[in-house]
Structure formats: structure tokens, C-alpha cells
Design a protein around this motif. Sequence first.
Motif, PDB file in Angstrom:
ATOM      1  N   PHE A  52       3.444  13.678 -13.164  1.00  0.00           N
ATOM      2  CA  PHE A  52       4.479  12.772 -12.645  1.00  0.00           C
ATOM      3  C   PHE A  52       5.469  13.548 -11.770  1.00  0.00           C
ATOM      4  CE2 PHE A  52       8.774  10.937 -13.240  1.00  0.00           C
ATOM      5  CZ  PHE A  52       8.581   9.759 -12.537  1.00  0.00           C
ATOM      6  N   ILE A  53       5.924  14.692 -12.270  1.00  0.00           N
ATOM      7  CA  ILE A  53       6.895  15.489 -11.488  1.00  0.00           C
ATOM      8  C   ILE A  53       6.250  15.941 -10.179  1.00  0.00           C
ATOM      9  CG2 ILE A  53       8.197  17.661 -11.453  1.00  0.00           C
ATOM     10  CD1 ILE A  53       8.650  17.300 -14.462  1.00  0.00           C
ATOM     11  N   TRP A  54       5.004  16.411 -10.274  1.00  0.00           N
ATOM     12  CA  TRP A  54       4.300  16.871  -9.074  1.00  0.00           C
ATOM     13  C   TRP A  54       4.160  15.727  -8.063  1.00  0.00           C
ATOM     14  CZ3 TRP A  54      -0.755  15.214  -7.657  1.00  0.00           C
ATOM     15  CH2 TRP A  54      -1.280  15.881  -6.542  1.00  0.00           C
TER      16      TRP A  54
ATOM     17  N   PRO B 244       8.643   8.095  -3.383  1.00  0.00           N
ATOM     18  CA  PRO B 244       8.517   8.211  -4.847  1.00  0.00           C
ATOM     19  C   PRO B 244       9.197   7.047  -5.561  1.00  0.00           C
ATOM     20  CG  PRO B 244      10.197   9.708  -4.037  1.00  0.00           C
ATOM     21  CD  PRO B 244       9.572   9.080  -2.825  1.00  0.00           C
ATOM     22  N   ILE B 245       8.677   6.706  -6.729  1.00  0.00           N
ATOM     23  CA  ILE B 245       9.281   5.619  -7.518  1.00  0.00           C
ATOM     24  C   ILE B 245      10.569   6.091  -8.173  1.00  0.00           C
ATOM     25  CG2 ILE B 245       7.808   6.144  -9.513  1.00  0.00           C
ATOM     26  CD1 ILE B 245       8.283   2.677  -9.130  1.00  0.00           C
ATOM     27  N   VAL B 246      10.625   7.400  -8.533  1.00  0.00           N
ATOM     28  CA  VAL B 246      11.869   7.969  -9.072  1.00  0.00           C
ATOM     29  C   VAL B 246      12.260   9.130  -8.178  1.00  0.00           C
ATOM     30  CG1 VAL B 246      12.956   9.115 -11.033  1.00  0.00           C
ATOM     31  CG2 VAL B 246      11.256   7.340 -11.424  1.00  0.00           C
ATOM     32  N   GLU B 247      13.463   9.089  -7.634  1.00  0.00           N
ATOM     33  CA  GLU B 247      13.915  10.112  -6.686  1.00  0.00           C
ATOM     34  C   GLU B 247      14.414  11.329  -7.461  1.00  0.00           C
ATOM     35  OE1 GLU B 247      13.791  11.991  -4.129  1.00  0.00           O
ATOM     36  OE2 GLU B 247      13.860  10.204  -2.870  1.00  0.00           O
ATOM     37  N   LEU B 248      13.478  12.265  -7.790  1.00  0.00           N
ATOM     38  CA  LEU B 248      13.870  13.428  -8.593  1.00  0.00           C
ATOM     39  C   LEU B 248      14.794  14.358  -7.810  1.00  0.00           C
ATOM     40  CD1 LEU B 248      10.495  14.364 -10.336  1.00  0.00           C
ATOM     41  CD2 LEU B 248      12.452  13.215 -11.333  1.00  0.00           C
ATOM     42  N   ARG B 249      14.743  14.268  -6.481  1.00  0.00           N
ATOM     43  CA  ARG B 249      15.535  15.218  -5.672  1.00  0.00           C
ATOM     44  C   ARG B 249      17.031  15.060  -5.906  1.00  0.00           C
ATOM     45  NH1 ARG B 249      11.543  13.166  -2.615  1.00  0.00           N
ATOM     46  NH2 ARG B 249       9.871  14.561  -1.970  1.00  0.00           N
ATOM     47  N   VAL B 250      17.412  13.885  -6.420  1.00  0.00           N
ATOM     48  CA  VAL B 250      18.828  13.628  -6.655  1.00  0.00           C
ATOM     49  C   VAL B 250      19.357  14.583  -7.747  1.00  0.00           C
ATOM     50  CG1 VAL B 250      18.806  11.865  -8.483  1.00  0.00           C
ATOM     51  CG2 VAL B 250      20.448  11.691  -6.664  1.00  0.00           C
ATOM     52  N   LEU B 251      18.440  15.156  -8.535  1.00  0.00           N
ATOM     53  CA  LEU B 251      18.861  16.098  -9.583  1.00  0.00           C
ATOM     54  C   LEU B 251      19.260  17.462  -9.027  1.00  0.00           C
ATOM     55  CD1 LEU B 251      16.352  15.276 -12.463  1.00  0.00           C
ATOM     56  CD2 LEU B 251      18.815  14.983 -12.514  1.00  0.00           C
ATOM     57  N   LYS B 252      19.142  17.633  -7.691  1.00  0.00           N
ATOM     58  CA  LYS B 252      19.666  18.863  -7.086  1.00  0.00           C
ATOM     59  C   LYS B 252      21.169  18.926  -7.265  1.00  0.00           C
ATOM     60  CE  LYS B 252      16.293  19.585  -3.413  1.00  0.00           C
ATOM     61  NZ  LYS B 252      15.938  18.962  -2.143  1.00  0.00           N
TER      62      LYS B 252
ATOM     63  N   LEU C 121       7.558  14.696  -6.379  1.00  0.00           N
ATOM     64  CA  LEU C 121       8.119  15.656  -5.427  1.00  0.00           C
ATOM     65  C   LEU C 121       7.270  15.756  -4.162  1.00  0.00           C
ATOM     66  CD1 LEU C 121       9.295  18.467  -7.875  1.00  0.00           C
ATOM     67  CD2 LEU C 121      10.718  16.834  -6.636  1.00  0.00           C
ATOM     68  N   THR C 122       6.017  15.268  -4.198  1.00  0.00           N
ATOM     69  CA  THR C 122       5.167  15.406  -3.013  1.00  0.00           C
ATOM     70  C   THR C 122       4.951  14.080  -2.283  1.00  0.00           C
ATOM     71  OG1 THR C 122       3.239  15.151  -4.445  1.00  0.00           O
ATOM     72  CG2 THR C 122       3.883  17.396  -3.913  1.00  0.00           C
ATOM     73  N   TYR C 123       5.159  12.945  -2.971  1.00  0.00           N
ATOM     74  CA  TYR C 123       4.862  11.647  -2.347  1.00  0.00           C
ATOM     75  C   TYR C 123       6.022  11.199  -1.465  1.00  0.00           C
ATOM     76  CZ  TYR C 123       2.818   6.950  -2.042  1.00  0.00           C
ATOM     77  OH  TYR C 123       2.245   5.789  -1.603  1.00  0.00           O
ATOM     78  N   LYS C 124       5.718  10.508  -0.357  1.00  0.00           N
ATOM     79  CA  LYS C 124       6.840  10.205   0.549  1.00  0.00           C
ATOM     80  C   LYS C 124       7.720   9.038   0.086  1.00  0.00           C
ATOM     81  CE  LYS C 124       5.197   7.300   4.415  1.00  0.00           C
ATOM     82  NZ  LYS C 124       3.996   6.696   3.836  1.00  0.00           N
TER      83      LYS C 124
ATOM     84  N   HIS D 222       0.827  -1.218   0.000  1.00  0.00           N
ATOM     85  CA  HIS D 222       0.000   0.000   0.000  1.00  0.00           C
ATOM     86  C   HIS D 222       0.860   1.266   0.000  1.00  0.00           C
ATOM     87  CE1 HIS D 222       0.769  -0.640   4.314  1.00  0.00           C
ATOM     88  NE2 HIS D 222       0.748   0.666   4.376  1.00  0.00           N
ATOM     89  N   GLU D 223       2.177   1.119   0.287  1.00  0.00           N
ATOM     90  CA  GLU D 223       3.049   2.302   0.282  1.00  0.00           C
ATOM     91  C   GLU D 223       3.652   2.545  -1.105  1.00  0.00           C
ATOM     92  OE1 GLU D 223       5.326   2.810   4.377  1.00  0.00           O
ATOM     93  OE2 GLU D 223       5.718   0.864   3.470  1.00  0.00           O
ATOM     94  N   ILE D 224       3.477   1.575  -1.982  1.00  0.00           N
ATOM     95  CA  ILE D 224       4.131   1.687  -3.291  1.00  0.00           C
ATOM     96  C   ILE D 224       3.459   2.778  -4.123  1.00  0.00           C
ATOM     97  CG2 ILE D 224       4.556   0.469  -5.482  1.00  0.00           C
ATOM     98  CD1 ILE D 224       4.932  -2.071  -3.843  1.00  0.00           C
ATOM     99  N   ASP D 225       4.279   3.513  -4.863  1.00  0.00           N
ATOM    100  CA  ASP D 225       3.800   4.639  -5.648  1.00  0.00           C
ATOM    101  C   ASP D 225       3.201   4.158  -6.966  1.00  0.00           C
ATOM    102  OD1 ASP D 225       3.436   7.059  -6.791  1.00  0.00           O
ATOM    103  OD2 ASP D 225       5.551   7.587  -6.971  1.00  0.00           O
ATOM    104  N   TRP D 226       2.027   3.493  -6.886  1.00  0.00           N
ATOM    105  CA  TRP D 226       1.416   2.936  -8.104  1.00  0.00           C
ATOM    106  C   TRP D 226       1.084   4.026  -9.117  1.00  0.00           C
ATOM    107  CZ3 TRP D 226       2.333  -1.910  -8.515  1.00  0.00           C
ATOM    108  CH2 TRP D 226       2.339  -2.741  -7.368  1.00  0.00           C
ATOM    109  N   LEU D 227       0.585   5.166  -8.584  1.00  0.00           N
ATOM    110  CA  LEU D 227       0.228   6.264  -9.485  1.00  0.00           C
ATOM    111  C   LEU D 227       1.478   6.759 -10.226  1.00  0.00           C
ATOM    112  CD1 LEU D 227      -1.907   8.219 -10.527  1.00  0.00           C
ATOM    113  CD2 LEU D 227      -1.354   9.744  -8.640  1.00  0.00           C
TER     114      LEU D 227
END
Length: 528
Positions: free
Chosen positions: A252-254, A262-270, A257-260, A203-208
Amino acid sequence: MEQQDSLVEYGARRAIITITAIICALLEIVDSTIVNVALNDMKGNLGATLSEVGWVITAYAIGNVIIVPMTSWLSQQFGRRNYFAVSIVIFTICSFLCGNATSIWELVAFRFLQGLGGGALLVTSQTIITESYPIEKRGMAQAIYGLGVIAGPTLGPPLGGYIVDNFSWPYIFYINIPLGIIATLLTLQFVRSPRYAAKKAAHEIDWLGIFLLAVTVGSLQYILERGHEDDWFSSKIIVTLTISAILGLFFFIWRELTYKNPIVELRVLKNGNLRIGTIMSFILGFGLYGSTFIVPLYTQSILGWTAFQAGLLMIPATVATAFMMPVIGRMIAKGVPQQYMVATGLFLFFIYSFWGYKIITPDTGKDAFFWMLIVRGVGLGLLFIPITTLALSTLRGQEIGQGAAFTGMMRQLGGSFGVAAITTFIANRNMLYRNDLVSKLNVNDLNVQQRVNALQHSFMAKGMTPDVALQSAHKLLDFTVTKQATVLSYMDVFLYLGLMFLVCIPFILFIRKRKGATEKMDMGEMMH
């Protein structure tokens, strides 16, 4: 840092892990280009149209691009070794099923599944190699990996040409089977999984997130691969998919960045270095796949070579790259600034393209290509390793896998963009040049009349009646015009590709100066 050091291997183990990872990377990449040569045979055998058979390539690319960004997360979920082994198994079984396919859509479906298995091979093998080497030897590790990635697209066509000429097309899939079995056994025996945080419950998996990612990337890849054939935006499917790609990307980006979890860790692009590396990977893919696509196309369609001959032409360039790899690995280890190496690589690529622009004619000899392709080989070496090392240089632990996934995905997308852009460009320029040339062929012009007469007489000498001979003369003239127009279009492609690389040079040199200080500090911290 402890967890990362625990993955560093030494001696024979490291050698075996490196070989396993390279076999997997090669399997994946050779498979994306080997099929190009066999499309004609598949078309005949499976009774498919040209656009249907194009799906054999498209389906694989879509499967690839969907799975690549998820690899880091899947490794954490199932343990890297297990995930890697399962991917190899899926890839190998699907290779067998592809070879046994009896209809075109069956083949396309298995190619899609094969792409899902193959996507993991590329990125995970890069992460495994990076983490098996201590930090000071990372440049060397990327050099070894890069060899596989650059040799792959080049080995595909000659290998495919040889297999198709001497056996039948299913064998281009069957050759994956023994390699897949060996790689699976070596993976289970030698590859270790890092200790990750606990798995996520269902249930924690980011299916969306998974759904939005598949929609966005799948739509984008479809547009790029099929756009030219469906005449871009005059096709309803392309318009619909463009809208779904844009909306999908936004949500997807939204979501990520808001889900605890995430399936893809976009924050690593900082990470600044990773950002630059990701953009440069896209350009590299554009150039690498674009030029690998255009040279065989030109030699086969204009010069009338076989697939095997066209493939062999690319071998010296690959050898040049292979020769450069260890040299570049050493240069990085000695601390030669990477931005200078990338700038040199871009400049060499410009020289290669401009050279191509200069030598292309309707009957260029084989020898004319040799040095031009050697320059390309050296340039690729100077681009590939520094870009990858630069992108991953200041990442730690889990981030390495996430970073490798971004650069891998951008390289693939860059390649698809490159091929799509080049195909469309060639078609448009072709029409333009053809109309231009035809308008200059004035029927009342003495030269034109003499040419037609001479052709007509030569055909009559072969026993044709005057009217048939005249028709044949006009046909031949038309053919010559078409050929000239095509050659002019190819010349333009080379010129513009070259200019694209030239324009990138100042950006590379400019960007890095600001980041120098922070990078040294990061490297310092990493050493401790």
C-alpha cells in the motif's frame, strides 16, 4: 489560499454548521460505545454466543477504520457536501436496519455498513469545522469539536444503560434516526463544498490502493479486536491476517508513493507537525479509549454496579473536560506553547492513573473515584485540542482534510490497540496472580483452616448439610481469590498506563524546540 478563505463562515451560518458537524461527530462516537452495554440483551434476544455478539462491535470498528483514510479523496470525488450528506443517510438507514435485525449475522452486516457511513462523519465534520473558522480562531474550533469527541465515549454507556433498562436494545439504534434526518437537512442547506480539481475518471481511480488499504486496515482491526479471544498466534486466522496486514501495508505504501492519483496522500506526512500530531493521536486514543474501557469494566465486574451507574460515574469527568475546552481554546489563541499544554495533559493523565492504582480494592466506595476522574477530564482537555491544532496548524487547503483523516485514523487505531492490549494484559496478569495467591493458601495453615471453618459454620447456620457447607466455603474462598487476582490486574493496568504517559513527556518537550522557527514562519505565511 483564496479557496480556503472562501469557506470561512460568520454569524448564524457558522453556528449552524458547527452544530451540524458536532451532531454528526457525536452520532458516530456515541454509537461505538453505546452498544457495549446492550451486548448481553442482544446475546439473549438473537440467540448468539459471547464471541458472536462481540462482532457487533468489531464489524463497526472495521468499517470505520477502512473508510477514514479515504474520506479526503471521496470528498474530492463527489464534493464534500454530497459525500457528507450521503454518509449521514447511510448511517441513519443502517441504524434502522440494525434495530430491525432478526439474526446476529444480519446485525453484524448492518453494523459494518453503518461503520462505513460513520467513518466519514468524524473526519469530515472536523475538516468542516476547521475550515469554517478563520485561522486565529482554529484553537476554539478544535475545542468545540473536541467536546463532541471526548463527551461521546462517555455518554454512550449511561445512555445505553438507560435505554436497555427502560426500553429494549433496538432503541439504541433508533435514537440515531431523528438526529440523522436533522443533520442531513442541515448539511444540504448550509454546508458548502470547496472547489476541488476535476474529478478522476473511473480508469484513473486507484482501485488497487483501495483494495490494499481495506485488506491492511481491516486485517489489523480484526487482529486487535478478536486476538485475545482467539488466543492470538495459536489461531490460524490471526496468523494469516497478520501476514496479510504486513504485506498489505508494504504494498500500500509503495503504491501510494508511486501512483499519480493516490487514494491516500501519504506525502502530506512530510509535514513535521502532522507527523508528531499523528503519533500523539495514537497515544491519546490508547489512553482515552483504554481508560474509558477499564473504569466501567472494573465497577461492573468487581463492584457489581449496573451499566447505568457505571456510566454516570464518568459524567463529572466529562463536565470537567467541557469546562476546560473553551479555556484551552483561548490559551491557544493567546499563543501558549502547545507542547507545554500537551506535557501538562500527559502528566495529569499519569496522576490519574497512579491515583487509580492506589485506590482500587475489591470494595472501593463510589466517592473515591470523583476527584481522580476530574483529573482525567482536565488532562484529556489539555491533550485533545493542542494535539489536533498542532497536527493541522501548518496545513493548507486540501491538506487539512488529509491531515484530519490521518489523526482520526490513528486515534481509532490507538483505541483498538489500547483495548486489545488491556484485555490481553488483564487476562495474563489474572492467571499469574491467581496461581501466586493459590500457592500461598496452604491447607495446613491455621489461618486458612479457621477461615474455612468459620465459612462452613455460617453456611450450616443457613441450613446446609456439613459437606455442602464445606463445598460452599471452598467456592467462596476460590471466588475471593479470583476477585483479588482481578483487582491486582486492574491495579497493574492503571500503573502501566500512567507510566506510558509519563515516558512520553520528554519526547514532546524535546521534539518541538527544533521545529519552533519553521512553525513561526509557516504561521506567518498562513496569515498573509
